[in-house]
Design a protein around this motif. Structure first.
Motif, PDB file in Angstrom:
ATOM      1  N   THR A  57      38.228  34.379  47.558  1.00 32.13           N
ATOM      2  CA  THR A  57      37.149  34.296  46.579  1.00 32.13           C
ATOM      3  C   THR A  57      37.670  34.589  45.174  1.00 32.13           C
ATOM      4  OG1 THR A  57      36.561  36.626  46.836  1.00 32.13           O
ATOM      5  CG2 THR A  57      35.465  35.058  48.298  1.00 32.13           C
ATOM      6  N   LEU A  58      36.914  34.161  44.163  1.00 31.11           N
ATOM      7  CA  LEU A  58      37.251  34.456  42.778  1.00 31.11           C
ATOM      8  C   LEU A  58      37.338  35.964  42.576  1.00 31.11           C
ATOM      9  CD1 LEU A  58      35.125  32.008  40.575  1.00 31.11           C
ATOM     10  CD2 LEU A  58      37.610  32.082  40.759  1.00 31.11           C
ATOM     11  N   GLY A  59      38.372  36.398  41.843  1.00 30.90           N
ATOM     12  CA  GLY A  59      38.531  37.816  41.554  1.00 30.90           C
ATOM     13  C   GLY A  59      39.272  38.592  42.621  1.00 30.90           C
ATOM     14  N   GLN A  60      39.572  37.947  43.754  1.00 31.73           N
ATOM     15  CA  GLN A  60      40.265  38.637  44.844  1.00 31.73           C
ATOM     16  C   GLN A  60      41.738  38.851  44.498  1.00 31.73           C
ATOM     17  OE1 GLN A  60      39.635  36.760  48.667  1.00 31.73           O
ATOM     18  NE2 GLN A  60      41.561  37.531  49.494  1.00 31.73           N
ATOM     19  N   ARG A  61      42.253  40.052  44.785  1.00 33.10           N
ATOM     20  CA  ARG A  61      43.665  40.342  44.549  1.00 33.10           C
ATOM     21  C   ARG A  61      44.487  39.851  45.740  1.00 33.10           C
ATOM     22  NH1 ARG A  61      43.720  45.685  42.727  1.00 33.10           N
ATOM     23  NH2 ARG A  61      44.434  45.296  40.611  1.00 33.10           N
ATOM     24  N   VAL A  62      45.602  39.162  45.449  1.00 39.42           N
ATOM     25  CA  VAL A  62      46.469  38.632  46.503  1.00 39.42           C
ATOM     26  C   VAL A  62      47.930  38.873  46.140  1.00 39.42           C
ATOM     27  CG1 VAL A  62      44.882  36.843  47.356  1.00 39.42           C
ATOM     28  CG2 VAL A  62      46.399  36.339  45.425  1.00 39.42           C
ATOM     29  N   GLU A  63      48.788  38.889  47.172  1.00 39.35           N
ATOM     30  CA  GLU A  63      50.226  38.987  46.986  1.00 39.35           C
ATOM     31  C   GLU A  63      50.823  37.594  47.162  1.00 39.35           C
ATOM     32  OE1 GLU A  63      51.711  41.864  46.117  1.00 39.35           O
ATOM     33  OE2 GLU A  63      49.726  42.828  46.150  1.00 39.35           O
ATOM     34  N   VAL A  64      51.614  37.161  46.183  1.00 40.14           N
ATOM     35  CA  VAL A  64      52.183  35.815  46.241  1.00 40.14           C
ATOM     36  C   VAL A  64      53.670  35.848  45.896  1.00 40.14           C
ATOM     37  CG1 VAL A  64      50.007  34.671  45.637  1.00 40.14           C
ATOM     38  CG2 VAL A  64      51.602  35.328  43.813  1.00 40.14           C
TER      39      VAL A  64
END
Length: 755
Positions: free
Chosen positions: A715-722
């Motif tokens: 979702t928009l605003g979600q923190r992710v590791e890339v």
């Protein structure tokens, strides 16, 4: 989703109930005809799809939709309406066999935009494009079947070719070359005869102009008009960005010569017509690398108490006369362009960096707004005057900030008082409705070859705010002088010879669209925030400021700030006096940067006309045309600036291929989601094809991607590791991959140049 323009007006009389017809119930052809005729009568001249017509019947099943469509086809066969292509109908409006308008081609999709605003944009099939190019004025006709039905829209004539150039590279063959570009407005490679290549090689980046496109030829013909340099070189790529947006990357020699011929002399005759501020403490505060100092502040304590603060602006109008070769070039450019590593000035360097620049220890002509303020920064009086000044000190923002923080340094008392007054102005501005948008600005540290060494975020500190508040005060006061002729606290009075408000250049910002604000309010509610959308502009502005304060430092801050900005109207120049919503000002203009903005130069000339010369109002229609041009060029320059930032971000990430970063999801689409890295604000795409743990579907209504089998959501605003998976410098694109063991990760690679 149906657009407002296309949404048909409901057929009130005889329309089925909102619940629609029963699932098994058929609709008689008589009822379909009656309701369909009402719909087309109420939407005369508008192109409607059969689904939009079905909307007037309430809820319908597939059988009922099929019956409605068949009835519409029958109506078209009988001549009541016209079927432009399968499923698209119109009554009236398109009765002409030929229409004129503009051909639009973007990212593989072609359409025709009629001159008549009442007629909707019409899609064009590949076989209907003839030899049209994006932006051409064209004529179209309607191709009929043997039964007289309209089959498709067809381009039949090129009325006027758009003047355009394209940037790319050549594929050289013996005796000729083909020009290949990533520009999505160009739908075919361009054939270049050998004698029109200017000797360019396949390693060069070139600018090409299309000269002809014969109907019988598959490809347009063109010629190389400039060789920018070797692809990949920093200056070549920056010039390529400018050329892509139709912006100049060099100055005409004749304009440079005209600037060199201007006199630097400060004459006694001119001094007699100006207020002399050379004995008053005056300084500039600018970025460390600035050379075009177009504003200065003077300061002195008044005997009766309070302070006199002068906002002194470089008097470009003294040197650049209307209709001169310098003025014509400045108008064409309309603004300076600020790329990552260079400035493309609106004025020749002799003017922008020397003659007009308010450099220290040099006498300079200025246009000034001088304020008398009390201890609370309340305005007692203001006057607008042509002056001569002499800056005693050139501060950088860092130097001024150090004085504010430590209380020590050159002219510390004046700087500290100006800071205190500016903070009072700022607090009062937000109290009455200014909105505190504060988007981070990305900056780069570059080596001598223009390669990015580091990325940092520019902060707005009190030293920046000091200058900002006094520039806003000057812009507002100048606009109020013209918009409110009866004001006694601003001098001099207008000298028009007759009453009324003269034509003027305003900087306006309209109130946001209510529907967009409601959409923003609904979305921020998902994050636990509230936004009021009713109660007047002041109430909404305060609610927006409260939202922006609440999200400060949160993972969703940048994304929600960006969405809030997108919900706003775009500021522009116009002669219409309607105020500035974002600042909360009833009157506003741009007066303070004539070295880098043409509208400010227009404002200076109008002030001279109305306050000093006493001439009648300028022609409003001509001013409006100039305003439109300035607004358009401002947008083009901003796009070029963003492209240069994107290029440097991709270039910065190339050595970091395979490295892991934390980011926030800032955008979603069918093809994946976009992530902005927290550390450096670089943005890239996580392609949906690389999400190997499931098949993901875009849920547009809820701003998320959803796994069909696992139910996992992004979702928009979600923190992710890339991790950085690919860096394509030619396209200025980054691809990321999720940094998860179970997720298939593409091999990190730098994309080969494709042109």
């Amino acid at each position: 989703m149906m657009s407002k323009k296309n949404k048909p007006i409901s057929a009130k009389k005889g329309k089925p109930s909102k619940q629609g017809t029963d699932k098994g119930q058929s609709i008689s052809k008589r009822d379909i005809l009656r309701i369909a005729r009402l719909v087309f009568e109420q939407n005369d001249g508008r192109v409607l799809t059969y689904k939009q017509v079905c909307h007037a019947f309430g809820k319908t099943n597939m059988g009922q939709k099929r019956a409605i469509y068949q009835t519409l086809v029958s109506m078209a066969e009988g001549g009541e309406i016209q079927e432009l292509e399968p499923g698209r109908f119109v009554r009236g409006g398109l009765s002409k066999e030929r229409l004129e308008g503009r051909f639009d081609y973007r990212a593989g999709r072609a359409s025709f935009i009629p001159d008549d605003p009442e007629i909707d944009t019409l899609p064009l099939s590949d076989r209907a494009l003839a030899n049209a190019l994006h932006g051409d004025r064209v004529a179209v006709s309607f191709v009929r079947t043997r039964r007289g039905e309209y089959k498709r829209v067809q381009v039949v004539e090129i009325l006027e070719r758009r003047e355009a150039t394209y940037v790319g590279r050549l594929q050289i063959s013996r005796g000729y070359a083909f020009f290949v570009s990533l520009n999505k407005e160009l739908r075919q490679d361009v054939f270049i005869p050998e004698d029109k290549t200017m000797g360019a090689t396949g390693h060069d980046k070139v600018v090409v102009r299309i000269t002809d496109w014969d109907r019988k030829s598959k490809n347009p013909r063109g010629e190389v008009v400039d060789i920018l340099g070797k692809a990949g070189d920093n200056s070549t790529e920056m010039h390529a960005i400018l050329a892509e947006f139709g912006l100049p990357y060099s100055y005409p020699e004749a304009v440079e010569k005209a600037a060199e011929a201007l006199s630097t002399e400060i004459t006694e005759e001119e001094l007699a017509q100006r207020e002399d501020f050379r004995g008053v403490l005056t300084c500039t505060i600018d970025p460390r690398d600035a050379k075009d100092f177009d504003d200065a502040l003077s300061f002195r304590t008044l005997p009766e108490g309070g302070y006199e603060v002068g906002v002194h602006i470089a008097d470009v109008s003294h040197y650049v006369q209307p209709g001169s070769i310098i003025d014509d070039e400045a108008y064409k450019r309309a603004t300076s362009v600020y790329l990552v590593d260079r400035t493309i000035p609106m004025l020749p360097e002799r003017l922008s960096n020397f003659l007009c620049s308010l450099r220290p220890d040099e006498d300079k002509y200025a246009y000034s707004c001088i304020f008398s303020l009390d201890e609370e920064a309340q305005l007692r009086s203001a006057r607008i005057a042509r002056t001569v000044i002499r800056s005693q000190r050139r501060f950088t923002y860092e130097e001024a900030q150090e004085i504010i923080e430590t209380g020590k340094g050159d002219h510390a008392e004046a700087i500290l008082t100006l800071h205190r007054l500016a903070q009072k102005l700022r607090a009062r501005r937000f109290e009455v409705g200014s909105i505190a948008f504060d988007r981070p600005e990305v900056r780069f540290e570059l080596d001598e070859d223009g390669k990015p060494l580091s990325v940092y975020i520019k902060e707005s500190k009190p030293a920046h705010q000091l200058i900002e508040e006094f520039m806003l005060l000057a812009n507002r006061t100048v606009a109020e002088r013209i918009a409110e002729p009866a004001r006694k606290d601003i001098s001099p009075a207008l000298r028009l010879g007759r009453g009324g408000k003269p034509a003027f250049v305003y900087r306006i910002h309209e109130a946001p669209d209510e529907e967009k604000l409601r959409g923003l309010s609904d979305y921020v509610r998902r994050f636990g925030y509230k936004l009021k959308v009713e109660g007047g502009s002041s109430v909404i502005a305060k609610s927006l400021n409260a939202l922006l304060a609440d999200i400060k430092g949160k993972p969703e801050e940048d994304m929600l700030t960006m969405l809030a900005i997108r919900s706003m109207a775009k500021a522009r120049y116009t002669t219409t006096h309607i105020g500035h919503y974002g600042l909360g000002f009833d009157s506003y203009t741009h007066f303070t940067s004539p070295i880098r903005r043409y509208p400010d130069l227009m404002v200076h000339r109008l002030l001279t006309r109305y306050l000093i010369e006493g001439k009648p109002s300028a022609d409003a229609a001509a001013l409006e045309d100039q305003c439109d041009h300035a607004s358009e060029m401002e947008s083009v320059a901003a796009n070029a600036e963003r492209s240069s930032i994107k290029y440097k971000q991709v270039e910065y990430m190339i050595p970091r291929l395979g490295e892991a970063f934390t980011g926030v999801i800032t955008g979603l689409a069918d093809w994946g989601f976009y992530v902005e890295l927290e550390e450096n604000k670089c943005e890239g795409l996580v392609p949906a094809r690389d999400l190997s743990d499931d098949y993901y579907v875009y849920d547009e209504a809820n701003f998320r991607l959803v796994g069909r089998h696992t139910g996992r959501t992004f979702t928009l605003g979600q923190r992710v590791e890339v991790v950085v998976a690919q860096a394509d410098l030619a396209r200025r694109q980054l691809d990321f991959a999720l940094d998860e063991p179970e997720m298939k990760r593409p091999e990190p690679r730098r994309a080969l140049r494709r042109y």
